[in-house]
Write a protein that holds these residues in place. Structure first.
Motif, PDB file in Angstrom:
ATOM      1  N   ASN A  44       0.852  -1.185   0.000  1.00 19.92           N
ATOM      2  CA  ASN A  44       0.000   0.000   0.000  1.00 19.92           C
ATOM      3  C   ASN A  44       0.883   1.228   0.000  1.00 19.92           C
ATOM      4  O   ASN A  44       1.892   1.286   0.705  1.00 19.92           O
ATOM      5  N   ARG A  45       0.495   2.220  -0.767  1.00 14.18           N
ATOM      6  CA  ARG A  45       1.285   3.436  -0.878  1.00 14.18           C
ATOM      7  C   ARG A  45       0.402   4.641  -0.579  1.00 14.18           C
ATOM      8  O   ARG A  45      -0.709   4.755  -1.083  1.00 14.18           O
ATOM      9  N   PHE A  46       0.932   5.536   0.247  1.00 13.72           N
ATOM     10  CA  PHE A  46       0.225   6.765   0.581  1.00 13.72           C
ATOM     11  C   PHE A  46       1.257   7.884   0.637  1.00 13.72           C
ATOM     12  O   PHE A  46       2.140   7.881   1.493  1.00 13.72           O
ATOM     13  N   PHE A  48       4.326   9.561   0.601  1.00 14.82           N
ATOM     14  CA  PHE A  48       5.725   9.143   0.628  1.00 14.82           C
ATOM     15  C   PHE A  48       5.937   7.803   1.316  1.00 14.82           C
ATOM     16  O   PHE A  48       7.035   7.268   1.321  1.00 14.82           O
ATOM     17  N   TRP A  49       4.910   7.257   1.936  1.00 10.58           N
ATOM     18  CA  TRP A  49       5.048   6.037   2.730  1.00 10.58           C
ATOM     19  C   TRP A  49       4.614   4.819   1.934  1.00 10.58           C
ATOM     20  O   TRP A  49       3.673   4.868   1.165  1.00 10.58           O
ATOM     21  N   LYS A  50       5.308   3.709   2.191  1.00 10.16           N
ATOM     22  CA  LYS A  50       4.918   2.420   1.632  1.00 10.16           C
ATOM     23  C   LYS A  50       4.747   1.454   2.795  1.00 10.16           C
ATOM     24  O   LYS A  50       5.499   1.488   3.755  1.00 10.16           O
ATOM     25  N   ARG A  51       3.750   0.615   2.687  1.00  9.91           N
ATOM     26  CA  ARG A  51       3.489  -0.363   3.734  1.00  9.91           C
ATOM     27  C   ARG A  51       3.334  -1.742   3.100  1.00  9.91           C
ATOM     28  O   ARG A  51       2.611  -1.895   2.122  1.00  9.91           O
TER      29      ARG A  51
END
Length: 63
Positions: A44-46, A48-51
């Motif tokens: 999942n990408r939001f 600047f963050w990736k999870r």
């Protein structure tokens, strides 16, 4: 689950490399391949963050 992104100088011989989507490679421990019938990886990408979410379907085997 353990996640380590710094691999320099580490012995990775016991891990099995698995390619996901062509640009991501996961190193899977042999124990996980014995205990799981299926492993699903979601990214999942939001902004600047990736999870990464990893789901494993456990298999009950005869004892």
């Amino acid at each position: 689950m353990s996640v380590d992104t710094y691999l320099k100088g580490k012995n990775l011989a016991k891990y099995q490399p698995v390619s996901v989507g062509g640009d991501v490679e996961l190193l899977v421990t042999p124990v996980l391949t014995q205990w799981a019938s299926r492993v699903e990886v979601e990214v999942n990408r939001f902004l600047f963050w990736k999870r990464f979410d990893v789901f494993a379907d456990h298999v009950h085997r005869p004892t």
